[in-house]
Scaffold this active site. Structure first.
Site, PDB file in Angstrom:
ATOM      1  N   GLU A  25       0.820  -1.198   0.000  1.00  0.00           N
ATOM      2  CA  GLU A  25       0.000   0.000   0.000  1.00  0.00           C
ATOM      3  C   GLU A  25       0.867   1.267   0.000  1.00  0.00           C
ATOM      4  O   GLU A  25       1.811   1.316   0.785  1.00  0.00           O
ATOM      5  CB  GLU A  25      -0.858  -0.041   1.276  1.00  0.00           C
ATOM      6  N   HIS A  40      -8.532   1.463   1.221  1.00  0.00           N
ATOM      7  CA  HIS A  40      -8.425   1.351   2.682  1.00  0.00           C
ATOM      8  C   HIS A  40      -9.474   2.234   3.389  1.00  0.00           C
ATOM      9  O   HIS A  40      -9.138   3.117   4.182  1.00  0.00           O
ATOM     10  CB  HIS A  40      -7.001   1.718   3.144  1.00  0.00           C
TER      11      HIS A  40
END
Ligand code: NAP
Length: 322
Positions: A265, A283
């Site tokens: 990420e 997210h």
């Protein structure tokens, strides 16, 4: 005392902090770099940690006054909590307040990938909807199927409760099996992880990121899944081997995936972006205004307790006395 807040938060919780302490907020649109963090923490008494990585390097360079790092989030794998404990620094998290919201998002992306909601939306926007067609954009049924929940804690159980409304069979896996009366109350059946991945139509991940959960879902477990099954990950990216997932999707070993978190990420394994049977969200598991504000209130409560010399309610490490 000085409190450093590493990213913007809603005013109401910040004002609670400002009423008692001097609050310094990172005003940038991005997270502070490690060296910016160290500079701000050199004379800080407390840190409200919003998405920042606090590793050994940062902890070795913070000032001697730092008492607490109050994480804004239930998962605290971004902070080396054990090393902080060795330095006498408390680490806290924000359990419970985000449970239901995160379970909602898990269901949103599960339903989206099974019923091809994102693809169907793009189809209409592209002007391709020419009137009802009986076999356009068909997906997979959700109701009546089997969901396998890996990590049957607060969020996993909230996901399981919702599954009952869809008439689904609920399998779960934890390291520690729950008491029979809890299993009965949740209508959930314990399974070892290999049985769970083999028998589930939807595998939904809700474990914390620990050494033992890194790549819990790897090539072997993906190949055990049914070719008609879907993988949902609203836990932490590295719980899934993303390269192996791409391979399993390309080779049609599984039917699709819904991912809110990514192994590296914010980077996403490129091939995933091209696949229509993958739903991707940035997210946002706990991402409602109400919940993210409540999370900030919980972080503030923990932080204030520590600065008042009390044990914060959501302490996750055992700091040595100093
Ligand atoms: P929790 O209540 O602590 O539940 C975690 C569950 O995982 C527990 O039941 C635990 O049971 C199980 N577990 C731990 N290690 C395991 C292992 N090696 N194998 C199998 N099961 C294991 O935590 P929670 O509040 O539900 O949150 C779960 C995670 O969701 C957080 O840590 C966070 O990373 C993630 N999360 C993501 C978002 C998002 O925005 N995407 C939002 C909120 C939370 P045992 O101890 O018995 O194994």
């Amino acid at each position: 005392m000085k409190v450093y807040v590493s990213f913007w938060l809603p005013e109401a919780p910040l004002n609670v902090l400002r009423a008692k302490h001097t609050v310094v907020i990172n005003e940038k649109a991005t997270l502070p770099t490690p060296d910016e963090l160290v500079a701000h923490l050199s004379d800080a008494d407390a840190m409200l940690c919003v998405g920042s990585k606090v590793d050994k390097y940062v902890l070795d360079h913070v000032g001697p006054k730092l008492k607490i790092i109050a994480n804004w989030g239930v998962g605290y794998n971004n902070i080396d909590a054990d090393y902080a404990a060795q330095k006498g620094i408390m680490v806290t998290n924000t359990p419970d307040v985000l449970t239901e919201t995160t379970a909602d998002l898990s269901w949103a992306i599960l339903m989206a990938v099974a019923r091809r909601v994102v693809e169907a939306d793009a189809h209409v926007r592209a002007g391709k909807f020419q009137g009802f067609a009986p076999f356009t954009m068909l997906g997979a049924d959700v109701w009546g199927k089997t969901i396998g929940i890996v990590g049957f804690g607060r969020i996993g159980q909230a996901v399981g409760k919702r599954a009952l409304g869809f008439g689904m069979k609920v399998l779960y896996h934890n390291r520690k099996r729950l008491a029979p009366e809890t299993e009965l109350a949740l209508s959930a059946t314990y399974a070892d992880i290999d049985t769970l991945v083999r028998e589930s139509d939807f595998v939904s991940l809700h474990v914390p990121l620990l050494d033992e959960t890194r790549h819990l879902i790897d090539a072997r477990r993906l190949s055990q899944m049914k070719p008609s099954a879907f993988l949902v990950n609203v836990s932490r990216g590295p719980v899934v081997d993303e390269t192996a997932l791409l391979e399993a999707l390309v080779q049609k070993k599984i039917a699709g995936a819904a991912l809110d978190v990514f192994e590296k990420e914010p980077a996403v394994t490129p091939g995933l972006l091209e696949l229509p049977n993958v739903v991707l969200t940035p997210h946002i598991g706990s991402g409602s205004w109400e919940t993210r504000t409540n999370m900030a209130h919980v972080s503030v409560k923990n932080l204030l307790a520590a600065l008042d010399g009390k044990t914060p309610p959501n302490l996750v490490n055992k700091p040595v006395a100093r």
